[in-house]
Write an enzyme that holds these catalytic residues in place. Structure first.
Site, PDB file in Angstrom:
ATOM      1  N   SER A 136       0.821  -1.206   0.000  1.00 28.73           N
ATOM      2  CA  SER A 136       0.000   0.000   0.000  1.00 28.73           C
ATOM      3  C   SER A 136       0.861   1.264   0.000  1.00 28.73           C
ATOM      4  CB  SER A 136      -0.899   0.016   1.243  1.00 28.73           C
ATOM      5  OG  SER A 136      -1.534   1.270   1.411  1.00 28.73           O
ATOM      6  N   TYR A 160      -2.278   5.592  -4.322  1.00 31.59           N
ATOM      7  CA  TYR A 160      -3.247   6.663  -4.129  1.00 31.59           C
ATOM      8  C   TYR A 160      -2.753   7.895  -4.891  1.00 31.59           C
ATOM      9  CZ  TYR A 160      -5.527   4.266  -0.181  1.00 31.59           C
ATOM     10  OH  TYR A 160      -6.211   3.380   0.609  1.00 31.59           O
ATOM     11  N   THR A 186      -5.941   3.280  -7.313  1.00 30.94           N
ATOM     12  CA  THR A 186      -7.082   3.178  -6.405  1.00 30.94           C
ATOM     13  C   THR A 186      -7.958   4.420  -6.470  1.00 30.94           C
ATOM     14  OG1 THR A 186      -5.816   1.721  -4.957  1.00 30.94           O
ATOM     15  CG2 THR A 186      -7.744   2.790  -3.996  1.00 30.94           C
ATOM     16  N   LYS A 276      -8.545  -0.137  -8.992  1.00 29.32           N
ATOM     17  CA  LYS A 276      -9.097  -0.767  -7.785  1.00 29.32           C
ATOM     18  C   LYS A 276     -10.150   0.141  -7.149  1.00 29.32           C
ATOM     19  CE  LYS A 276      -7.637  -2.919  -3.427  1.00 29.32           C
ATOM     20  NZ  LYS A 276      -8.540  -2.197  -2.516  1.00 29.32           N
ATOM     21  N   HIS A 300     -13.498  -1.244  -0.784  1.00 29.94           N
ATOM     22  CA  HIS A 300     -12.449  -0.914   0.191  1.00 29.94           C
ATOM     23  C   HIS A 300     -12.699  -1.618   1.525  1.00 29.94           C
ATOM     24  CE1 HIS A 300      -9.020   2.024   0.330  1.00 29.94           C
ATOM     25  NE2 HIS A 300      -9.050   1.666   1.595  1.00 29.94           N
TER      26      HIS A 300
END
Length: 418
Positions: A136, A160, A186, A276, A300
């Site tokens: 992540s 992100y 994402t 995603k 999520h």
């Protein structure tokens, strides 16, 4: 009447087969865990409340998470008979490479908070099992650290889009340079969801010592010993720390994220790219037409918009709309290998596990993650054998019925009477 006799000593000795005691406490408790829910029970016992609730909780009333898990439980399988499957092949080709199992480890933030080995344990376990590991943006191990833990396996990076775009661009370049083969762009976190457990617990990054946390720590000294005697808990890829999770996300994320940002990242990224956080059929089709390599149907883990669509329920509609030649993955709510088998049968090319992996991590570090994977592997293989299939390719929609407790109301029913 039954004829009775005195027990024979030789027969008694046959019954007295004592198992050698396991002296390794970690190994003993992990071997006793037969399901992911067993690992969750151990994790809850061993982890401070704030850290456990951060992992276990979801947004607002936690309806999305509960519904996602219920959707998997409301599956009816249709096994074939007289179809021997003495050996099953659980391997799959996904996004240009192999995976020994039809699932990988999903991206999770603040992972060293749950247990100090964090992403290193996840990446190492993934390497040993031959499945992908996803790091992540909010991970607590660096891109290069994950590569070192999984040097020959498949590493994926979840991105992100930050307010400071250059941060996202630099992370993209670093992941590419480290040999990560797939990027998860994402899209479901323009702002933070309302994670009420965290607010009620006064949870922050890094954790703060208060009277409540001290009291909660008394029966869990091992967690605090690990926390206080290992490197400081902080983001490996970001410099921002301090505050609640919601505050950190709102400060970092950009609600103006758009297709233009996706185009920029695609130009920077040399490998496969999937989007995603897709939650409807229309976006799935549009993304396929836009030329991405795949999508992840995900809400999520129920941690953003409560009452969001259930990814598993969306799966058949999305597969029908995008056709068979487009990669569709699914996450949220997976707690059993049968959930994974059902997903593949209904059209998923691959699945991702998040909480299931973290429960194992909290229960026993790297060994706990290994145990998570072993439990899911056993459940997948057993379910396939009982269905009468020898490979994932043999799974079809006819093997599964999605029972439902939530039937959409037709617009016509609610139309005003004229």
């Amino acid at each position: 009447m039954v004829q009775r006799q005195l027990p024979k000593p030789a027969e008694l000795f046959e019954l007295m087969q004592f198992k050698k005691p396991e002296l390794d406490a970690r190994k003993r408790r992990l071997e006793a865990a037969l399901t992911i829910y067993d690992l969750r029970t151990i994790a809850k016992r061993r982890t401070p409340k704030a850290a456990f609730d951060y992992t276990d909780g979801a947004a607002e009333g936690e309806l999305s998470l509960a519904r996602a898990r219920q959707a998997f439980e409301d599956v009816e399988f249709h096994p074939g008979i007289l179809k021997p499957a003495p050996a099953v092949d659980t391997s799959v080709e996904i996004l240009g490479g192999p995976s020994a199992l039809p699932f990988g480890i999903a991206p999770t933030g603040f992972t060293r908070l749950m247990q100090t080995e964090g992403e290193t344990a996840g990446a190492g376990a993934a390497a040993a099992a031959g499945i992908p590991f996803t790091l992540s943006t909010l991970g607590t191990t660096s891109i290069e650290g994950v590569k070192a833990a999984n040097p020959k396996g498949r590493n994926w990076f979840q991105l992100y889009v930050m307010r400071d775009r250059e941060i996202s661009y630099e992370l993209t370049r670093r992941a590419a340079a480290a040999g990560f083969d797939t990027l998860h762009f994402t899209v479901d976190t323009p702002v933070a969801g309302a994670r009420l457990r965290d607010k009620r617990n006064g949870f922050s990054i890094p954790p703060q010592l208060t009277l409540g946390t001290v009291i909660n720590a008394i029966p869990r000294p091992w967690w605090w010993i690990d926390f206080l005697t290992t490197p400081k808990l902080e983001f490996a890829s970001l410099s921002t720390t301090g505050g609640t999770v919601g505050e950190l996300l709102d400060a970092a994320m950009d609600p103006t994220i758009s297709y233009a940002d996706l185009d920029v990242i695609r130009d920077l990224w040399p490998g496969k790219i999937v989007v995603k956080g897709v939650q409807n059929v229309e976006d799935s089709v549009r993304l396929k037409d836009a030329g991405v390599d795949g999508i992840v149907l995900s809400n999520h883990g129920g941690r953003q918009l409560d009452r969001a669509p259930i990814p598993f329920h969306l799966l058949p509609q999305v597969r029908k709309a995008v056709g068979d030649d487009f990669t569709v993955m699914v996450d949220t709510g997976i707690m059993n290998g049968a959930d994974i088998v059902a997903s593949v049968a209904l059209g998923a090319d691959f699945t991702l596990i998040g909480r299931a992996y973290l429960y194992g991590l909290m229960a026993g570090g790297r060994q706990g993650v290994d145990r998570t994977i072993a439990i899911l592997r056993t459940e997948i293989e057993r379910t396939m054998r009982l269905l009468g299939v020898s490979s994932l390719a043999e799974l079809e929609p006819s093997h599964v019925t999605q029972l439902t407790r939530m039937v959409p109301v037709s617009p016509a029913v609610n139309a005003p009477v004229r």
